[in-house]
Write a protein that holds these residues in place. Structure first.
Motif, PDB file in Angstrom:
ATOM      1  N   VAL A 103       0.862  -1.182   0.000  1.00  0.00           N
ATOM      2  CA  VAL A 103       0.000   0.000   0.000  1.00  0.00           C
ATOM      3  C   VAL A 103       0.896   1.229   0.000  1.00  0.00           C
ATOM      4  CG1 VAL A 103      -1.768   1.292   1.243  1.00  0.00           C
ATOM      5  CG2 VAL A 103      -1.811  -1.214   1.269  1.00  0.00           C
ATOM      6  N   LEU A 104       0.792   2.043  -1.030  1.00  0.00           N
ATOM      7  CA  LEU A 104       1.591   3.267  -1.098  1.00  0.00           C
ATOM      8  C   LEU A 104       0.946   4.350  -0.237  1.00  0.00           C
ATOM      9  CD1 LEU A 104       2.542   3.406  -4.887  1.00  0.00           C
ATOM     10  CD2 LEU A 104       3.692   2.247  -2.994  1.00  0.00           C
ATOM     11  N   THR A 105       1.763   4.977   0.608  1.00  0.00           N
ATOM     12  CA  THR A 105       1.239   5.968   1.550  1.00  0.00           C
ATOM     13  C   THR A 105       1.074   7.348   0.927  1.00  0.00           C
ATOM     14  OG1 THR A 105       3.442   6.631   2.321  1.00  0.00           O
ATOM     15  CG2 THR A 105       2.398   4.747   3.424  1.00  0.00           C
ATOM     16  N   GLY A 106       1.799   7.608  -0.164  1.00  0.00           N
ATOM     17  CA  GLY A 106       1.768   8.941  -0.756  1.00  0.00           C
ATOM     18  C   GLY A 106       2.759   9.894  -0.113  1.00  0.00           C
ATOM     19  N   LYS A 107       3.389   9.465   0.990  1.00  0.00           N
ATOM     20  CA  LYS A 107       4.400  10.291   1.637  1.00  0.00           C
ATOM     21  C   LYS A 107       5.738  10.111   0.923  1.00  0.00           C
ATOM     22  CE  LYS A 107       2.237   9.810   6.187  1.00  0.00           C
ATOM     23  NZ  LYS A 107       2.429   9.343   7.595  1.00  0.00           N
ATOM     24  N   LEU A 108       6.566  11.150   0.954  1.00  0.00           N
ATOM     25  CA  LEU A 108       7.854  11.086   0.273  1.00  0.00           C
ATOM     26  C   LEU A 108       8.915  10.388   1.113  1.00  0.00           C
ATOM     27  CD1 LEU A 108       8.051  14.597  -1.425  1.00  0.00           C
ATOM     28  CD2 LEU A 108       7.468  12.391  -2.458  1.00  0.00           C
ATOM     29  N   ARG A 109       8.769  10.447   2.433  1.00  0.00           N
ATOM     30  CA  ARG A 109       9.796   9.898   3.312  1.00  0.00           C
ATOM     31  C   ARG A 109       9.209   8.878   4.275  1.00  0.00           C
ATOM     32  NH1 ARG A 109      14.467  12.854   3.005  1.00  0.00           N
ATOM     33  NH2 ARG A 109      14.311  14.900   2.007  1.00  0.00           N
ATOM     34  N   GLY A 110      10.120   8.088   4.873  1.00  0.00           N
ATOM     35  CA  GLY A 110       9.707   7.112   5.871  1.00  0.00           C
ATOM     36  C   GLY A 110      10.010   5.695   5.441  1.00  0.00           C
ATOM     37  N   LEU A 111      10.343   4.865   6.423  1.00  0.00           N
ATOM     38  CA  LEU A 111      10.634   3.462   6.142  1.00  0.00           C
ATOM     39  C   LEU A 111       9.334   2.689   5.900  1.00  0.00           C
ATOM     40  CD1 LEU A 111      13.313   2.776   8.927  1.00  0.00           C
ATOM     41  CD2 LEU A 111      13.714   3.340   6.514  1.00  0.00           C
ATOM     42  N   ALA A 112       9.434   1.624   5.144  1.00  0.00           N
ATOM     43  CA  ALA A 112       8.278   0.742   4.951  1.00  0.00           C
ATOM     44  C   ALA A 112       7.877   0.144   6.300  1.00  0.00           C
ATOM     45  CB  ALA A 112       8.618  -0.351   3.954  1.00  0.00           C
ATOM     46  N   GLU A 113       6.585  -0.072   6.483  1.00  0.00           N
ATOM     47  CA  GLU A 113       6.071  -0.523   7.777  1.00  0.00           C
ATOM     48  C   GLU A 113       5.058  -1.646   7.584  1.00  0.00           C
ATOM     49  OE1 GLU A 113       3.659   1.334  11.635  1.00  0.00           O
ATOM     50  OE2 GLU A 113       3.756   2.425   9.721  1.00  0.00           O
ATOM     51  N   GLU A 114       5.256  -2.747   8.314  1.00  0.00           N
ATOM     52  CA  GLU A 114       4.285  -3.842   8.289  1.00  0.00           C
ATOM     53  C   GLU A 114       3.109  -3.491   9.191  1.00  0.00           C
ATOM     54  OE1 GLU A 114       6.092  -7.727   8.959  1.00  0.00           O
ATOM     55  OE2 GLU A 114       8.006  -6.905   8.249  1.00  0.00           O
ATOM     56  N   THR A 115       1.899  -3.736   8.711  1.00  0.00           N
ATOM     57  CA  THR A 115       0.711  -3.398   9.472  1.00  0.00           C
ATOM     58  C   THR A 115      -0.435  -4.292   9.025  1.00  0.00           C
ATOM     59  OG1 THR A 115      -0.751  -1.579  10.129  1.00  0.00           O
ATOM     60  CG2 THR A 115       0.005  -1.599   7.839  1.00  0.00           C
ATOM     61  N   GLU A 116      -1.633  -3.992   9.472  1.00  0.00           N
ATOM     62  CA  GLU A 116      -2.841  -4.672   9.012  1.00  0.00           C
ATOM     63  C   GLU A 116      -3.815  -3.636   8.507  1.00  0.00           C
ATOM     64  OE1 GLU A 116      -4.775  -7.316  11.664  1.00  0.00           O
ATOM     65  OE2 GLU A 116      -3.171  -8.817  11.636  1.00  0.00           O
ATOM     66  N   ILE A 117      -4.469  -3.936   7.381  1.00  0.00           N
ATOM     67  CA  ILE A 117      -5.508  -3.070   6.839  1.00  0.00           C
ATOM     68  C   ILE A 117      -6.719  -3.950   6.552  1.00  0.00           C
ATOM     69  CG2 ILE A 117      -6.181  -1.563   4.932  1.00  0.00           C
ATOM     70  CD1 ILE A 117      -3.260  -0.736   4.656  1.00  0.00           C
ATOM     71  N   ASP A 118      -7.835  -3.614   7.182  1.00  0.00           N
ATOM     72  CA  ASP A 118      -9.054  -4.427   7.074  1.00  0.00           C
ATOM     73  C   ASP A 118      -8.794  -5.875   7.486  1.00  0.00           C
ATOM     74  OD1 ASP A 118     -10.448  -2.210   6.120  1.00  0.00           O
ATOM     75  OD2 ASP A 118      -9.930  -2.658   4.034  1.00  0.00           O
ATOM     76  N   GLY A 119      -7.940  -6.043   8.504  1.00  0.00           N
ATOM     77  CA  GLY A 119      -7.659  -7.365   9.036  1.00  0.00           C
ATOM     78  C   GLY A 119      -6.699  -8.200   8.212  1.00  0.00           C
ATOM     79  N   MET A 120      -6.105  -7.612   7.161  1.00  0.00           N
ATOM     80  CA  MET A 120      -5.196  -8.349   6.291  1.00  0.00           C
ATOM     81  C   MET A 120      -3.791  -7.749   6.383  1.00  0.00           C
ATOM     82  SD  MET A 120      -7.148 -10.636   5.040  1.00  0.00           S
ATOM     83  CE  MET A 120      -6.146 -11.306   3.711  1.00  0.00           C
ATOM     84  N   PRO A 121      -2.743  -8.600   6.335  1.00  0.00           N
ATOM     85  CA  PRO A 121      -1.369  -8.091   6.407  1.00  0.00           C
ATOM     86  C   PRO A 121      -1.071  -7.145   5.244  1.00  0.00           C
ATOM     87  CG  PRO A 121      -1.415 -10.467   6.712  1.00  0.00           C
ATOM     88  CD  PRO A 121      -2.781 -10.071   6.241  1.00  0.00           C
ATOM     89  N   ALA A 122      -0.400  -6.059   5.552  1.00  0.00           N
ATOM     90  CA  ALA A 122      -0.071  -5.070   4.526  1.00  0.00           C
ATOM     91  C   ALA A 122       1.306  -4.489   4.810  1.00  0.00           C
ATOM     92  CB  ALA A 122      -1.124  -3.963   4.478  1.00  0.00           C
ATOM     93  N   LEU A 123       1.916  -3.950   3.777  1.00  0.00           N
ATOM     94  CA  LEU A 123       3.196  -3.251   3.911  1.00  0.00           C
ATOM     95  C   LEU A 123       3.001  -1.844   3.366  1.00  0.00           C
ATOM     96  CD1 LEU A 123       6.240  -3.516   4.657  1.00  0.00           C
ATOM     97  CD2 LEU A 123       6.658  -3.995   2.224  1.00  0.00           C
ATOM     98  N   ARG A 124       3.055  -0.874   4.279  1.00  0.00           N
ATOM     99  CA  ARG A 124       2.891   0.520   3.894  1.00  0.00           C
ATOM    100  C   ARG A 124       4.244   1.037   3.400  1.00  0.00           C
ATOM    101  NH1 ARG A 124      -1.567   3.189   5.763  1.00  0.00           N
ATOM    102  NH2 ARG A 124      -0.386   5.122   6.020  1.00  0.00           N
ATOM    103  N   VAL A 125       4.254   1.568   2.190  1.00  0.00           N
ATOM    104  CA  VAL A 125       5.502   1.983   1.536  1.00  0.00           C
ATOM    105  C   VAL A 125       5.394   3.443   1.127  1.00  0.00           C
ATOM    106  CG1 VAL A 125       7.093   1.549  -0.378  1.00  0.00           C
ATOM    107  CG2 VAL A 125       5.842  -0.358   0.670  1.00  0.00           C
ATOM    108  N   SER A 126       6.395   4.236   1.518  1.00  0.00           N
ATOM    109  CA  SER A 126       6.435   5.650   1.143  1.00  0.00           C
ATOM    110  C   SER A 126       7.289   5.826  -0.104  1.00  0.00           C
ATOM    111  CB  SER A 126       7.002   6.479   2.296  1.00  0.00           C
ATOM    112  OG  SER A 126       8.333   6.065   2.578  1.00  0.00           O
ATOM    113  N   GLY A 127       7.406   7.071  -0.557  1.00  0.00           N
ATOM    114  CA  GLY A 127       8.231   7.375  -1.718  1.00  0.00           C
ATOM    115  C   GLY A 127       7.432   7.382  -3.010  1.00  0.00           C
ATOM    116  N   SER A 128       8.102   7.778  -4.086  1.00  0.00           N
ATOM    117  CA  SER A 128       7.464   7.818  -5.403  1.00  0.00           C
ATOM    118  C   SER A 128       7.161   6.397  -5.878  1.00  0.00           C
ATOM    119  CB  SER A 128       8.378   8.515  -6.407  1.00  0.00           C
ATOM    120  OG  SER A 128       8.685   9.835  -5.982  1.00  0.00           O
ATOM    121  N   PRO A 129       6.103   6.224  -6.665  1.00  0.00           N
ATOM    122  CA  PRO A 129       5.740   4.874  -7.135  1.00  0.00           C
ATOM    123  C   PRO A 129       6.874   4.148  -7.845  1.00  0.00           C
ATOM    124  CG  PRO A 129       3.951   6.407  -7.579  1.00  0.00           C
ATOM    125  CD  PRO A 129       5.099   7.242  -7.073  1.00  0.00           C
TER     126      PRO A 129
END
Length: 248
Positions: A103-129
């Motif tokens: 899941v792209l966060t739309g933020k330019l900075r920050g480390l990727a973060e493991e989380t849950e979205i709607d009860g499913m494992p997700a990896l939030r990723v910042s930076g340009s696509p």
């Protein structure tokens, strides 16, 4: 005195440097082996290249005929290795054996973060696509270090062997290596595998600190360190190419 003119010799058939399979041109490396009695074709991990071992001096036309005969085999084998293409906002990536939706966060900075979205494992990723692959790879490198280094220390302590250094690389043909000086190297892609497979890889390379071979004593040591050695070896054989095939 009569003479006979020899017929002109045929020009040698050039050896191919690529093979087209299912519309994909795969680089082909040909290695001569003086001890080889037959040709052996291997698909490199990830399914992005081929390696052909041949007897010394084998004519190019025989190589072409061999590759033609094995087109069906190559098509079947390579169909099992999915070409995932570049990672994006619609991709999933396994982390310690569990698929995470990117899941792209739309933020330019920050480390990727493991989380849950709607009860499913997700990896939030910042930076340009266009940097998604690099950001995900950086996260996997961190996971590999966090998982492997404690395991290496534990297994090395069990054997009473020192570890000089640990390196992480994106190797294409092996998961790890160990030198007699105590330098260990791992493919950070192992972070995509389940924890018991990561443990096996750590045990495998540490076992080489005691046995620099793959003989019975080595496997006995490896199994003593990691009781699930056989299961982990089987997992890598069945799934390793899929991990190598991920494009970052």
């Amino acid at each position: 005195m009569f003479g006979f003119r020899r017929p002109p010799s045929r020009p040698a058939t050039p050896r191919p440097d690529a093979v087209t399979v299912n519309g994909r041109a795969l680089p082909l490396t040909i290695r001569e082996n003086a001890r080889a009695t037959r040709m052996t074709l291997r698909i490199e991990p990830g399914g992005r290249a081929l390696k052909l071992t041949i007897p010394k001096g084998l004519p190019g036309r025989e190589i072409d005929a061999f590759l033609t005969r094995h087109q069906g085999w190559l098509m079947t084998k390579l169909a099992r290795v999915a070409d995932t293409g570049p990672l994006s906002d619609t991709s999933t990536i396994p982390i310690k054996g569990i698929d995470h939706r990117i899941v792209l966060t739309g933020k330019l900075r920050g480390l990727a973060e493991e989380t849950e979205i709607d009860g499913m494992p997700a990896l939030r990723v910042s930076g340009s696509p266009e940097h998604t692959g690099r950001r995900v790879a950086d996260h996997l490198k961190r996971v590999a270090r966090q998982e492997l280094e404690p395991l290496v220390r534990k297994h090395a302590a069990s054997l009473g062997k020192p570890v000089r250094a640990i390196a992480y690389k994106d190797t294409k043909s092996r998961w790890g290596s160990c030198t007699s000086e105590g330098n260990l190297s791992f493919s950070w892609r192992i972070a995509m595998a389940p924890p018991f497979v990561i443990d096996y890889l750590a045990a495998h390379e540490v076992a080489h600190l005691k046995e620099m071979n793959h003989g019975p004593d080595f496997w006995a040591t490896c199994t003593a360190l990691c009781p699930r050695t056989k299961e982990a070896k089987r997992w890598l054989k069945q799934n390793g190419s899929r991990l190598f095939a991920v494009t970052f």
